[in-house]
Design a protein around this motif. Sequence first.
Motif, PDB file in Angstrom:
ATOM      1  N   THR A 176       0.858  -1.188   0.000  1.00  0.00           N
ATOM      2  CA  THR A 176       0.000   0.000   0.000  1.00  0.00           C
ATOM      3  C   THR A 176       0.891   1.234   0.000  1.00  0.00           C
ATOM      4  N   THR A 177       0.402   2.288  -0.635  1.00  0.00           N
ATOM      5  CA  THR A 177       1.170   3.531  -0.773  1.00  0.00           C
ATOM      6  C   THR A 177       0.322   4.709  -0.331  1.00  0.00           C
ATOM      7  N   GLY A 178       0.950   5.707   0.224  1.00  0.00           N
ATOM      8  CA  GLY A 178       0.230   6.938   0.542  1.00  0.00           C
ATOM      9  C   GLY A 178       0.716   7.563   1.825  1.00  0.00           C
ATOM     10  N   ASN A 179       1.124   8.842   1.739  1.00  0.00           N
ATOM     11  CA  ASN A 179       1.628   9.563   2.915  1.00  0.00           C
ATOM     12  C   ASN A 179       0.542   9.772   3.959  1.00  0.00           C
ATOM     13  N   GLU A 180      -0.725   9.629   3.545  1.00  0.00           N
ATOM     14  CA  GLU A 180      -1.824   9.892   4.479  1.00  0.00           C
ATOM     15  C   GLU A 180      -2.120   8.696   5.372  1.00  0.00           C
ATOM     16  N   LEU A 181      -1.464   7.559   5.143  1.00  0.00           N
ATOM     17  CA  LEU A 181      -1.898   6.325   5.800  1.00  0.00           C
ATOM     18  C   LEU A 181      -1.164   6.073   7.111  1.00  0.00           C
ATOM     19  N   GLU A 219       5.806   5.333   1.296  1.00  0.00           N
ATOM     20  CA  GLU A 219       5.434   6.748   1.134  1.00  0.00           C
ATOM     21  C   GLU A 219       5.390   7.077  -0.356  1.00  0.00           C
ATOM     22  N   ASP A 220       4.797   8.216  -0.674  1.00  0.00           N
ATOM     23  CA  ASP A 220       4.652   8.600  -2.080  1.00  0.00           C
ATOM     24  C   ASP A 220       5.957   9.201  -2.596  1.00  0.00           C
ATOM     25  N   SER A 221       6.949   8.360  -2.840  1.00  0.00           N
ATOM     26  CA  SER A 221       8.168   8.841  -3.510  1.00  0.00           C
ATOM     27  C   SER A 221       8.626   7.751  -4.469  1.00  0.00           C
ATOM     28  N   GLY A 243      -2.891   2.083  -4.764  1.00  0.00           N
ATOM     29  CA  GLY A 243      -2.849   3.544  -4.734  1.00  0.00           C
ATOM     30  C   GLY A 243      -1.794   4.049  -5.707  1.00  0.00           C
ATOM     31  N   GLY A 244      -1.796   5.355  -5.921  1.00  0.00           N
ATOM     32  CA  GLY A 244      -0.748   5.982  -6.724  1.00  0.00           C
ATOM     33  C   GLY A 244      -0.701   5.533  -8.178  1.00  0.00           C
ATOM     34  N   ILE A 245      -1.839   5.129  -8.710  1.00  0.00           N
ATOM     35  CA  ILE A 245      -1.835   4.574 -10.072  1.00  0.00           C
ATOM     36  C   ILE A 245      -2.581   5.482 -11.039  1.00  0.00           C
TER      37      ILE A 245
HETATM   38 MG    MG Z   1      -2.306   7.734  -2.899  1.00  0.00          MG
END
Ligand code: MG
Length: 400
Positions: A176-181, A219-221, A243-245
């Motif tokens: 899973t990806t995402g700085n908000e998580l 994280e989103d990088s 995510g991030g797709i």
């Molecule tokens: Mg995301």
Amino acid sequence: MLGYLEARKLVLERAEPLPPRRVPLLEALGLAAAEDIRAAEPVPPFTNSAMDGFALRCGDAAPGRLPVAGTVPAGMAEVPALGPGEALRIMTGAPLPAGADAVVPIEFVREEAGWVVLSGAPRPGANIRLAGEDIPAGGLVVSAGAVLRPAEVGVLAAIGCPEVRVRPRPRVAVITTGNELVDAGDRPGPGRIRDANIHSLCAQAMAAGAIPLPRPRVEDSREAVARAVRDALDEADVVLTNGGISVGDFDFIKAVLEDHGAERVFWKVAQKPGSPLGLWVHRGKLIFGIPGNPVAAMLMFETYVRPALRRMMGYRNLHRPERTGILEAAWKRSGDPMRTEFLRVVAGPGGRAALAGPQGSGILSGMMRANALALIPEGPTALEAGAEVPLQLIDEAEDH
Ligand code: MG
Ligand code: AMP
């Protein structure tokens, strides 16, 4: 844009059955046999008694009483032959003595000082289990692709197969990806939410019979995503990124996969939810780029990943049962009509289908209520109450 069925076909074309593996019998439960299995020997291996009682020759029974010449317990290796005019005490499962043609159950006789007194004339063959009556030598017991249930496990043991060649469970890495998580056990700070999808996707992998490998969240990088995908490919048969797709500023998955040399099979499908779904292949391994919205994530797993895993596991039936449903209420499409829409519904008696609550792709609780998906094909912008719609029954198994 690619349609839902074309996308599913591309997925299944790339999902090859995993190489067979020999596993101990109990580990094979729920897996598909990788080859036909025949019985080398008959079951039962010898003719034996079905009851505790007396083995005799029916032709000798007329006097109504016979001398008891001995006892044959289960497991006896050298069974005495039955002498003329005699009976032998015999236990369930004991080999039938040569010369005997029936067993009279103990409940139907009286015993008197070394004699057995019969109450009627036995029938030839009564209470006898013939060698091979269950499974003849050479008989086909399990065919390739059949799922091994407890009964198959028992039969395979009976024919002398302590191990069996099956298609193994795929290992499915979930990133899973995402700085908000934040983790499920943490209190989210401002602007943050808990990572639900690592759990729902791993649970779906498990429910499909695969082995989930939950990976550390990313994280989103670009660098973090690249490292995570590289590590996951080392350990897994299938990688799911989540995510991030899409086309957001921090959506790096596509670029990272392609920089890594993964071949893009498709990206974007004419469907709602889940349109940014993508599939890549790297050295024969599938990488699904799954959108992050929690409902979309689960639906993409259900629609594409689950059938792919089933194919890898060698199952014959890849898809959930379908039937025609009747929409209980009118429905109006929002947005582009040229895509397949997956509605979460509760299918009841007679195929009646009611929406399982609001249909936003973030409404994860709707997935708890739904037992079916209504697939609205491309085209219509609205449906009347009573309209017929195809349903996929997502609570029902594919293999029954
Ligand atoms: Mg995301
Ligand atoms: P994304 O696909 O990364 O653009 O995310 C779409 C939406 O799904 C956003 O609202 C995210 O916060 C949410 N989301 C993404 N990943 C997860 C996750 N693992 N658990 C719960 N929500 C998520």
